[in-house]
Each structure stands twice: as structure tokens, then as C-alpha cells.
Write an enzyme that holds these catalytic residues in place. Structure first.
Site, PDB file in Angstrom:
ATOM      1  N   GLY A 126       4.389  -2.910   0.905  1.00  0.00           N
ATOM      2  CA  GLY A 126       5.270  -3.541   1.893  1.00  0.00           C
ATOM      3  C   GLY A 126       6.612  -2.836   1.973  1.00  0.00           C
ATOM      4  O   GLY A 126       7.630  -3.361   1.507  1.00  0.00           O
ATOM      5  N   GLU A 243       3.793   9.268  -5.302  1.00  0.00           N
ATOM      6  CA  GLU A 243       2.898   9.631  -4.208  1.00  0.00           C
ATOM      7  C   GLU A 243       2.965  11.131  -3.963  1.00  0.00           C
ATOM      8  O   GLU A 243       1.965  11.794  -3.728  1.00  0.00           O
ATOM      9  CB  GLU A 243       3.328   8.883  -2.950  1.00  0.00           C
ATOM     10  CG  GLU A 243       2.473   9.179  -1.739  1.00  0.00           C
ATOM     11  CD  GLU A 243       2.894   8.307  -0.539  1.00  0.00           C
ATOM     12  OE1 GLU A 243       1.993   7.784   0.123  1.00  0.00           O
ATOM     13  OE2 GLU A 243       4.108   8.161  -0.294  1.00  0.00           O
TER      14      GLU A 243
END
Lengths: 392, 341, 392, 341
Positions: A126, A243
Site C-alpha cells: 500500500g 526490490e
């Protein structure tokens, strides 16, 4: 410089390859945006978990494989070569987990990590909001302290897996009076909390997979905060850093895409067209550049190095490369390019249509090419930042 | 020497823009994706004369020419018109060019009146747009041009990513009764007309992509400012606008030349190829930059942008890929008649 | 739309063609950066003047040809096709003259226009300064009023023809306290005034042709001011507007460049290489785009239209196109591309080396591609201007 | 798996950078343009061991390999070194690879000592760099490799836009006494080595162009701000930097592979071609953006930028054009050994 692998690494590769050959589902699993697909992928993830492969990159003490960077790259290569299913809980294993490991309390680690590994918990992210796309720090979802809880109101978007996830890791604004970056808190939100509503987003190419998530007086325990209240920006930046560290072995995917171009050219009857060949060769060179860059990155990380803003270079390169690969595919297919994947005369296979459009999106998601070029020019090359905007 | 639209052509453009933006909003394009051919829209186009724009007045049309059609098709591109106006008009022009008086009389009044949907199939290309909806197919087959009724065709539907294109491959029994001509010059003009018509439509699509993107980036704010104030965004749109504006006059000239030259005139053919290359390139540029300027929202099914992105990408490669047209130009440059020199 | 010419226009073309065939020097004149070259080009300009061709685009009342746009384009085409010498007094006929015609007094017109036409006066341009390149309004050359004169101090650069010119039209800052644009005056400077010094600039490709011009207490009569003192910015913008209106017929030059590519490919033995052919065809298409755009522009101007910021589109297109043409030439020549024009094995002729590097400069001079893109995005598309810079 | 320089290689790079920036400032490059070969610089390079970097220790060299050479050549590119280090080193490696012990003994000590200037001529390419200065020419002729003394060569000087390149075409009487080998695999490795050495030099040239441009735009002010604060400028340099950084590891790997593989190994050949393509492309990108970022000042003879712009453009196309290397890769992709798969 040493392009060979050690005996141990060879062994590891053989072991992984054998295991994948024996265990990879022979049929294509249903897509993960369907309930059946989630169930099927859960079974596969459970198989991976039982073999100890679910999170090679996590430390052993937290249930991971404790593998070095080279092993991770080998695993990534073999996984892609085997055509194994896409990972279901990517956001948990790649982002939420490492964040909890680095910033969480022992209690938080116990609470969340095991179920990530086993895939009992599925996680979604989110971060993005309608008004905060490239400008992540422009987020508006409020979190007001109320006793032991925070009460969330606002909206997230581009949330993948949200229909099936039971947890979301989110950035929320916990102090509207503080500066843009100083008022953000990183919090874990149970997706079954009352007040959460989903509205699916259908993508341009027709597939679902994303949703808008609306929060109306959503009450989340303050014990779900990761790190300090108001310090969520730096936690989130570290999360995104995880990431950027992934993608080892991804060159196998792109190399396969280029091999597909060769095959497409054959099927389209243009394998002897020098213009087509020239363009495919250019794509092959780019994939080699990416491959060697990633191997160099792995070497550096394995030697204890870290990745900073250079991660933007990796993202910019591969996303632009991917878009070029599929533009080349379009040219090869010519008038047949517009055929849907299931058209009788389609020469493309393996979801070409989806992959083409997805390659266009790669330049937008996870930091647009513009954001990456800003980072490279300002933080790698040290050029001056944009002037502040004064509306005129 | 006058490389500009006439007042009448400007009026046609303005009228078409007003009519099409009212009658064919994005919602109607979307409906056509789901429900197929839109016969009501087709009738409306007939009523205002657009279906008969190139049909002679004696057959109930407006009796206008190739350039007028190009002007109209640019407007059709701007609204992503989901019906085969392009194909029907090229079929009509080809009947006029190559058909017998009987063949013209049989089909042209119906085309102008909106009672006939026509489409075209180019030499060496298997896909035919709107084939399931067509009453008449003008096809290049066996070295000649044929006008074939729908009931003599066998179709294999070929779904496309732009569902409104309604593609199919067509198998047909041609014979002397279907033949329009075996004249290679007329065959060439048929393909040239399709290329120019596609170019005009592409200019409209690209112009729309630029226009929508300019509007979007002017209001979308990130980092406390409109993203349209960032040079990176501004330059993308400046380049796209440049490409569109420099494709348009070439497309007009090509349409004009194809119309007024002898069939197979190599200068007109070179112009047609150039127009298709330029318009395809402009569209590709606008397509890339439009999606990038819109960001994630442009990647949703809900947002209308996708309809132009997909139509543009399809037409970029249809009716002769840019590479094929460049190869043809190169042949002329190196070994041809010198019309390209 | 009408691609044909009227009988009158055909006649005019024939007349021009015949005249050029009869009068164009058969030998290549020495370059205009040499005294011999200036002398030779003066003779040619005199021949043009005597035939009434020196300034077709000027009104007849001022000694010009009073030709319409179409005639101008026809003349430009034929001039290039004939391979006639480059125009010597381009800056006078194209910029200074039209400025004097529009903004000058009758007295000023009488003083300067006839000698421009006859080439008795050669003119240079004094706009660019070291600190004011793309940012023209950043100029610093001061002009202080002293009685009936202005006293100039400062420096101009990129001044072409300055070694031979006897006049310069210049922008100077006449009021250091006023705003950037409001304090600029447009003034004509006799180049033999004491206090003017030149320093030649040699270009990257080895040729001279430009100079820096230094002003030390250079005294110029106030009667040499064009328009009002302090209103020079708008005069200069109009001057640059004249420049942007030229170029009719230039497509002939670029079409010849593309024909040269075909010829080069033949000589280099790659005429059958589809990759080369594909690229040459792409260049040909671009030249056709430019040609039709220019014809459309001429049509509009002939009908009484004006060119505004769209002129930036013309400049951006042709300069980028020219650079691509010569990049293509380089690729065709391959390893032979680096040969100087006078190398025995050079396949290129007609000053290829100079033309290649010059094409690189075309994106910089007369408004960089960046400046043009700013103008297009802000003044054609209406996008917001750059924020003001606050040093951080 | 280790795709990084060793500590020793890093030291070599740092040492070379320090030495070359001190000993070969732009003024010296400029002098070489006017005065030709710089024997003093050549001697200095010999003294620090750079001329013998790949010459075995028994012949007076450092006994290092292809990758070490690539590291050194990147630094040579950064200073636009105006002497034929690249060619001499490739000649030395080729003597080692294909020459007899006698041929090695005859030439290698002199190369390491700076007494011999060597150069190379590739199959099918007529131009030879530094030919007028060379004592030894290693040339691909008549299907084989030959080591030829200067006095058996007849030269036609071919001036280049980078005057320090000192090109000539060479005519020579080859014979059994000049022959090194007829092995096509060794001939292929010769060309691969030249391509990789050019790639390494190009990476250095491109890196310098980016670095100079970054420095320039950070201080050059227009419109009241450093032009390096404009996104249009920043993105040009970000793209150029990206291209350089993604060309370098591939070039290293190619150098390594060419060195350690069997002669003619198709994987090494594919890597060499890929490196040349990537480095040429990076250089082209940096070249374009560097001049544009510098504006007019970069277009002057006085400014040093031109020396890198011209050297870069020359090397981009020398030792196999990018198109030729891509064609070779395509052959392997479509019909070859599969080493590119």
C-alpha cells in the site's frame, strides 16, 4: 574476473535443476488473479517451502535459505529456465519480509515471517495513491492516533493481489502538520479489518490484477507499526531498496524473449530479412549488457557492497530494453501483430499480447523512467536538483 | 502551387469534427468493442453524407475526392471511429477506378446510402478488417482485383487487441464475374489508396493522443506542480506534436496525388509510401509519449486512452508496414524510375 | 491543393533557370572566410544585383524584387539546383535589411539599404555573447549614453563575416537598472570605429568563419539606433522572425543530400544492403515531410498568414533531419567515414567532412533544439513555463 | 563467478589514470595532431611498462592479459592518447598467439622496450592506423596473418579528421617469410581482439565525454541557473552515463573471454562483437549529448572536446562497424553454433 562456477556452485545448480525438473508443474497454472490460480500457486509455494527454496535470500535464522548472492542468481536462472510458475508471495518475500527482518521487533518477526514463508499469509503493498504516483511522498492516507490504535482514512491504488492478500504493508501520513517526509508511518494492515473496500482495476490489456483500496475509519493496532511513528519514509526507502536488489538471474527471462524474437522471425517468414536481423541482434547485445551488469552487481553485493542510487540505472536499463524487445516483436509480426493471443493465425504465443503491453507499463511502474533519470542525474552524476515550483 | 486545404475542405473537417465528437464519444467506441458493428452509427454517417463522400453525385454521394476523404479520415481517427469508413471509402474509390459501369451502379448507391458495408483486402495480406460485417469485399487475389459479395466468402474470425477492428481471414472463389481488373497499375493504386487512407487516420489518432496528453499533464500534479511543467514531459509532447504536424501535409499531398495522377504513377506511389511511413512514425511517437505522460492511469481499461493506443498500433502496421513502404521507396531510389529523386 | 505552377510561375522558373545557367560561375569560388573569396563573391553578388535578383523578397520600393512567396521558393529551388555560390551578404539581406525596412526611419533606409543590395556594405550580427547563448536576454554589452552618442563596452561572439563586414547590427544593454528585456537597444555599429577588436574563432572542423568581437569605449552615434532606445528586444525578435521565414526551397538542398547518400552507398558497395536502404529511405521520407511543410508554409504566407512560434518547429525539424542525414552518411561510409575530404580513398565529396560536423552544429546555432522544444511546448502547446530558479 | 576487476587490475587502472593525466594532457594530444608521432610519449609508456603490458616477462613485459589491456585502454581513451598503444598491444598478443618463437623473440622485446611501434590491419579493411610510424605491421592478407617489416610496405597516406590517427593504405608483398598463420580461428581471434580493444577505448572516450559534460553544465549558467539543472540536459547525461556503465562490464567480459578461450571460440567472438556494438553505441550517445550540452563552445577548435568527439566517431566505425558486428551476431543467432542463444 572469473566466469566459471565453483564445484559447490555447480552442485547447487545441479541440485536446483534436478529438483525443478522433478517438481515444476507440467501444466500452466491458472493466473494468480483468480481464486483457482491462487490456490494452485499456494500448493506450488508449499512445495517450494518444504524443499527449503521459498526464500533463499533470507537469513537462516529467520527461516530463509541463507544463500549467497551467487546462489541466488543461480537459483533465479534455473527457476526461469525451468519455466516454473511466477512467485505468488513476491511482495512478502521480497519486500515485507526483509523490512520486518531489518526494522521489526522480535515479536513482529515471530508474528509475520513464518506465515510469509509458508504462504499462509499473502501480502499486498500500500504505497501508491491516486495523487501520489511518482511523487510517493505526496501521499494523503491519514492515520490518526486513537488510544492503542491508528485510524486510517484514505485510498491506495495499484494494489496487486489485494483481493487475496490478508495483509498489506502501507505508508500512511500520521502527522498532517509535519513535513512531507517526516510525518509518514509504515504500518501493517490486516486486510479483513472493517472499513476496507476494494475496487478492482482492469488493465489496458484486459487482465485484472490490481485494485484501488479504500480505507474508511480502519482501526489498526499501533503494535503493527514498523520502526518509529513518523519514520516510515526511511523504512519504505529501505523496502524499495530490497526490490532494487532483486532481479538476479532476470537476464534469463530477457534472453528467452530474444530467442522468441528469432523464433517469431522464422514463423513470420522474415528470418532472412537483414533489417529484422539487425534489430534482433541489437536486442541480443542489450540483453548481454544487462546480464553482465547484473553479474557484476551480484559480485559487488557478494563482496559486501551495497546498491544505492545506481539501482535506478538497473531499472531504467531493463525497462527500456524490455519495451524495445517487444517493439521489435511487433515489427516482426507486422500486420499480424494486432492479433489477440488466441486468434487462429496468431504467430505469437505465451501471452505475447499481454507481454507487449506489459512492457509498455514497465517504464511506468516501480518508478517511471523519468524518476529514474532524475535519480541518476542528481544522485549519481551530482547535477543540480529541479528548482522549487512557485505557481506563476 | 497551393499546399493547403480549400475552404470547402476546412468546412468539411470542422463539420466532421463537430458531428463525430457529438455522435461518437468514447463511450460509443467502447460499446462497439463489446457489441460489434454499430448499424445506427453507420446510418448516421450515411445521413450526413460521409459514407458517400467519394461516391459520385449520380450515385447519391458527395462526389468529392481523395483529399477530401483524407480530411474526413483524420477526423475519424480523432474519435477512433469504430466502423469501417476507411475501408468502405477505399472500396468505393476502387470500384470507380476499376469497376464496370454496372459494378459501380450495383454497389455505389448502396454505399452512399449506408446500406452496404464494404471492406478491402490488400495484395499479400491475409487479414481483412470488418469482414464479418461487410456486404462487399474488394480483394486483391490471383494477381487481380475482385469485388465479391459477402455470401461467396468464407471467414475465419481473427480477434484483435482492438476488438472493434473485427478481423478475419477470408477464403473466396474468385472468377470472371467477380473480377474488377487485372491492370497492375490499378492494383498499385488500390494499395496506395489504402496506405494513404491509413496515414490520414493515423494522423488523426496521433493528434488526438497529443491533445489528450497535453490536457492531462496540464492538470495532473506531482511534486507540487503540474507535470506538464517538467521539461521531460514537455519535450516528449513537443516531439510528438512535431511529428504529427510534419506528417499531415505530406499525407494531404499523397492523397491529392493518388487521386489526380494516372493509375500506377510512381511519384504518387512514392508519396503514398512516404505518407504511410511518416504517419506511422508520428503515431508511434505519440503513442509512446502519450502513455508515458499519462502514467499508470493510462494503463487502465477504464481510461479511454487505450482505445487510441490500440487502434494506432494496429494501423501503424496495417496496409503496409513502415518497413515495407521504406523498402519500396528504396527500390525506387536505387533502381526505379527516379520519381523519388 | 494544387501542385502545379501557373504559366507565369513556369515562365519565371524558366527565366531564373536560364539566367543561372548562363551566369553561375563555373568554378567553385574561394571560401568566403578568405579575402579572395569575399572579392569573388562580391563580383557574383554584383551580377545578381544587376539582374535584379539580389533581394527578391524585399519590396520594390526599397530596391527589392517584390516577389511573392511562391516566386521566392522557385528562385530558392533553382538557385540550389544550379549549385550557385552561397550568398555573401545573407545577414544584411535576410535580417538587417528587413529590420531597417520595418523599423527604420526614411533616413536610415536611405543610408543603409542600397549598399546592402549592391554588397558595398557587408554586415555582421552582434547578438550572441559568451554568457548569453541560448539565453539571449542575458546579454551584458553596455551602451552608455554620452551626448549624441552611445559608448559601447563588452563582447560579442559567434560573429560571422566580422573580418570583412563594415557594419554590425547589435543588441546592447542601454539601461543596466531596467528589467532584462526592457533595457535592450538595437543599434548599428560601424566596424571601423576605434575600440573594436576581433579575435577569430576556428571551428571544430578546422575552418574559420566566426570571431569574438570586443568593444572598448566604442563611440556610436545615437542616430544609429533602430526603433526606440530600450525597445531593442522586440526589434530583435522581429529580426529573428525574418530569419525563420526564410528557407523556402531549402528542401532542394536536403533532397540533394539524400541523393548523395544513394550515390555514397553505391560507391561504398553497400547499395544492396537492406539495412542501408531502409535508413536512406527513412531520410528521404523526412525530406519529403520537410518539403511539403515548407510548401504549406509558403502557401500560408502567400495568403497573408504569419509565422509565430511555429517557426521553431521548422528549425527543430530540419536541424534534426540534417543531423540524421549525415549520421546515415557516416554509417554508409563505415571505416572510411573518418577520412578527410582530401584523402585519396575518400568516397565522400563536396566537403562531406565539413558538412557532417556542420550538421552537428545546426542543432546548436540559431536556437538550440532545447530552446525550440521549449518554445513549441510552451507557446504552441501551451504547457506551463519552467519554474523560476532559486539557488538552493 | 566474479565479474569485477581484481585488486591488481584496479591498481593498474588507477596508476594508468594518474600517469596518463599527468603525462598526456590535452595539450600533448593537440601537439601530436600537428607534429605527428610523439616518440617521447612512446618512451614514457614503455618505461612504465604499458607498452609491454601483454608481453610475457621473458620478453621484458608485464605478462598480463587481455582484460588488463582493456583496463589500460579505457584509461588511454579517457586522455585520447595519440599513439598506437591499442594497435601495438593487439599486434603483440597476435604474435604470441600465432607467431613462431623466433618471431616472438624478434619483435616482443622491442615492443616492450618502446623500440618498436606496431600496428594492425584487419581482414577486408584497407585503412591502417599509424602506418607511417610503424616498424611492424601485423596484417590479414591473402587469407592468412602476416608480420611485415615497415620497409616491405608501400604506404599511401590517408589523412583523417582526427590527425593523430595517421591512416594509410598499405600495399605489401607477403610471402612464406612474413606468414604467421593461416588458421582461420586465429584470424578470427585477431579481429576479435581488435574489436574488444576498440570497445575498451571507446568506453574510456565516452566516459570522458560524460564527465566533461557534467562538469561543464554544472557551472555554465543560462537563464539565471546552471544549465545542468534543466531536465533536458540532465536526461541527456543520465542516458549517456547509463550507456557507458552498461557497456563496460560487457567489454571486460569479452576481453576476458577472448583471452582465455580457444582461438575462434564462437562464444568469445559473439562477446567481442557485442562489446564493440555496445561501446560504439555508448560512445555515439555520449558524443551527441556532449556536444549538445556544451553548445557553441564545444564547436570550437580551441576547446579540447573536439579531440574526443573525433576520436570517438572514428573508433565507433573502425575495427568492425556496429552494423557489421550485429550482422555477425545475427548469423550466429539464426544459423550459427548457438553460442548466442
Amino acid at each position: 574476473m572469473d566466469l566459471t562456477y565453483t564445484a559447490t556452485e555447480h552442485e547447487f545448480r545441479a541440485e536446483v535443476r534436478d529438483w525443478l525438473a522433478a517438481n515444476t508443474p507440467t501444466e500452466v497454472l491458472p493466473p494468480i488473479y483468480t481464486a483457482a490460480g491462487v490456490a494452485a500457486h499456494r500448493v506450488w509455494e508449499r512445495t517450494m517451502f518444504d524443499a527449503g527454496y521459498s526464500a533463499l535470500h533470507w537469513p537462516r535464522e529467520h527461516g530463509g535459505g541463507g544463500a549467497g548472492l551467487i546462489e541466488q542468481a543461480i537459483f533465479g536462472e534455473e527457476y526461469l529456465r525451468a519455466g516454473a510458475p511466477m512467485r505468488l508471495n513476491r511482495l512478502a518475500l521480497g519486500l515485507a519480509g526483509p523490512t520486518v527482518i531489518q526494522f521489526g521487533t522480535d515479536e513482529q518477526r515471530r508474528q509475520w515471517l513464518p506465515a510469509m514463508l509458508s504462504c499462509d499469509d499473502l501480502w499486498c503493498q500500500g504505497f501508491s495513491e491516486p495523487e501520489a504516483g511518482s511523487d510517493l511522498a505526496g501521499l494523503r492516507t491519514r492515520a490518526e492516533r486513537d488510544g492503542d490504535d491508528f485510524v486510517l482514512n484514505g485510498q491506495k491504488t495499484w494494489t496487486s493481489m489485494s483481493a487475496f492478500a490478508n495483509w498489506m504493508f502501507a505508508m500512511v501520513r500520521s502527522d498532517p502538520d509535519s513535513s512531507r517526509h517526516r510525518s509518514i508511518t509504515f504500518i501493517m494492515v490486516p486486510m479483513d479489518t472493517p472499513g476496507i473496500e476494494l475496487r478492482p482495476i482492469r488493465q489496458l490489456h484486459g487482465e485484472p490484477g490490481f485494485a484501488e483500496v479504500f480505507f474508511t475509519d480502519v482501526r489498526v493496532s499501533a503494535t503493527n507499526v514498523i520502526g518509529e511513528v513518523g519514520e516510515g519514509w526511511s523504512v519504505a526507502m529501505a523496502t524499495l531498496g530490497f526490490e532494487r536488489g532483486t532481479g538476479l538471474g532476470d537476464h534469463v527471462r530477457f534472453a528467452r524473449d530474444v530467442a522468441d524474437l528469432v523464433e517469431l522471425a522464422r514463423r513470420a517468414g522474415v528470418a532472412d530479412d537483414p533489417v529484422v536481423r539487425d534489430e534482433i541482434a541489437a536486442r541480443w547485445v542489450e540483453v548481454q549488457q544487462f546480464r553482465r551488469h547484473m553479474q557484476r552487481t551480484a559480485t559487488r553485493l557478494a563482496a559486501g557492497g551495497t546498491i544505492g542510487p545506481e539501482a535506478s540505472m538497473t531499472k531504467l536499463f531493463w525497462s527500456e530494453m524490455e519495451a524495445r524487445i517487444f517493439e521489435t516483436a511487433l515489427k516482426i509480426l507486422g500486420p499480424l501483430a494486432e492479433l489477440a493471443d488466441d486468434a487462429p493465425d496468431s504467430l505469437a504465443d505465451r501471452g505475447f499480447h499481454r507481454r507487449y503491453w506489459h512492457s509498455r507499463a514497465s517504464r511506468i511502474f516501480a518508478g517511471t523512467s523519468e524518476v529514474q533519470r532524475n535519480i541518476i542525474s542528481e544522485r549519481v552524476l551530482g547535477l543540480p536538483r529541479e528548482p522549487r515550483w512557485t505557481s506563476s | 502551387m497551393d499546399v493547403e486545404l480549400s475552404d470547402q475542405q476546412r468546412e468539411l473537417a470542422a463539420g466532421a469534427r463537430e458531428f463525430l465528437s457529438e455522435q461518437c464519444p468514447p463511450s460509443r467506441v467502447r460499446t462497439a468493442w463489446d457489441e460489434g458493428h454499430d448499424p445506427r452509427l453507420w446510418s448516421q454517417l450515411a445521413e450526413v453524407g460521409f459514407l458517400g463522400v467519394v461516391v459520385p453525385e449520380e450515385h447519391g454521394g458527395l462526389g468529392l475526392g481523395d483529399l477530401d476523404l483524407a480530411v474526413l479520415l483524420e477526423e475519424a481517427g480523432r474519435v477512433a471511429l469504430p466502423v469501417p469508413l476507411l475501408e468502405t471509402a477505399v472500396a468505393a474509390l476502387t470500384l470507380l477506378d476499376a469497376g464496370s459501369p454496372e459494378q459501380c451502379k450495383r454497389w455505389l448507391p448502396g454505399i452512399a446510402a449506408g446500406e452496404v458495408v464494404a471492406t478491402i483486402g490488400l495484395p499479400g495480406q491475409s487479414l481483412v478488417v470488418a469482414a464479418p460485417d461487410a456486404d462487399l469485399l474488394v480483394l486483391a487475389r490471383d494477381g487481380g482485383l475482385h469485388a465479391v459479395e459477402a455470401d461467396r466468402c468464407e471467414l475465419t474470425p481473427q480477434p484483435a487487441f482492438d476488438a472493434s477492428r473485427r478481423l478475419a481471414t477470408v477464403s473466396v472463389d474468385t472468377g470472371p464475374d467477380t473480377s474488377l481488373t487485372d491492370d497492375p497499375a490499378k492494383l498499385a493504386r488500390f494499395a496506395d489508396r489504402a496506405a494513404v487512407a491509413a496515414a490520414a487516420t493515423l494522423v488523426g489518432i496521433a493528434a488526438h493522443l497529443v491533445r489528450e496528453s497535453v490536457a492531462y499533464v496540464a492538470q495532473r500534479r506531482q511534486f507540487g506542480r503540474p507535470i506538464g511543467s517538467f521539461q521531460a514531459i514537455k519535450y516528449r509532447l513537443a516531439d510528438a506534436h512535431l511529428a504529427v504536424e510534419f506528417a499531415r501535409p505530406l499525407t494531404w499531398v499523397a492523397a491529392h496525388q493518388v487521386g489526380v495522377s494516372d493509375a500506377g504513377d510512381p511519384e504518387a506511389s512514392a508519396a503514398a509510401s512516404a505518407a504511410k511511413v511518416a504517419a506511422s512514425t508520428a503515431q508511434a511517437t505519440a503513442n509512446e509519449h502519450a502513455l508515458q505522460c499519462h502514467g499508470g492511469i493510462g494503463f487502465t481499461w477504464e481510461h479511454d486512452l487505450q482505445m487510441w493506443l490500440k487502434r494506432g498500433k494496429a494501423l501503424e502496421l496495417a496496409y503496409g508496414t513502415p518497413a515495407a513502404h521504406r523498402a519500396r521507396i528504396a527500390d525506387d531510389l536505387f533502381t526505379g524510375t527516379g520519381s523519388t529523386r
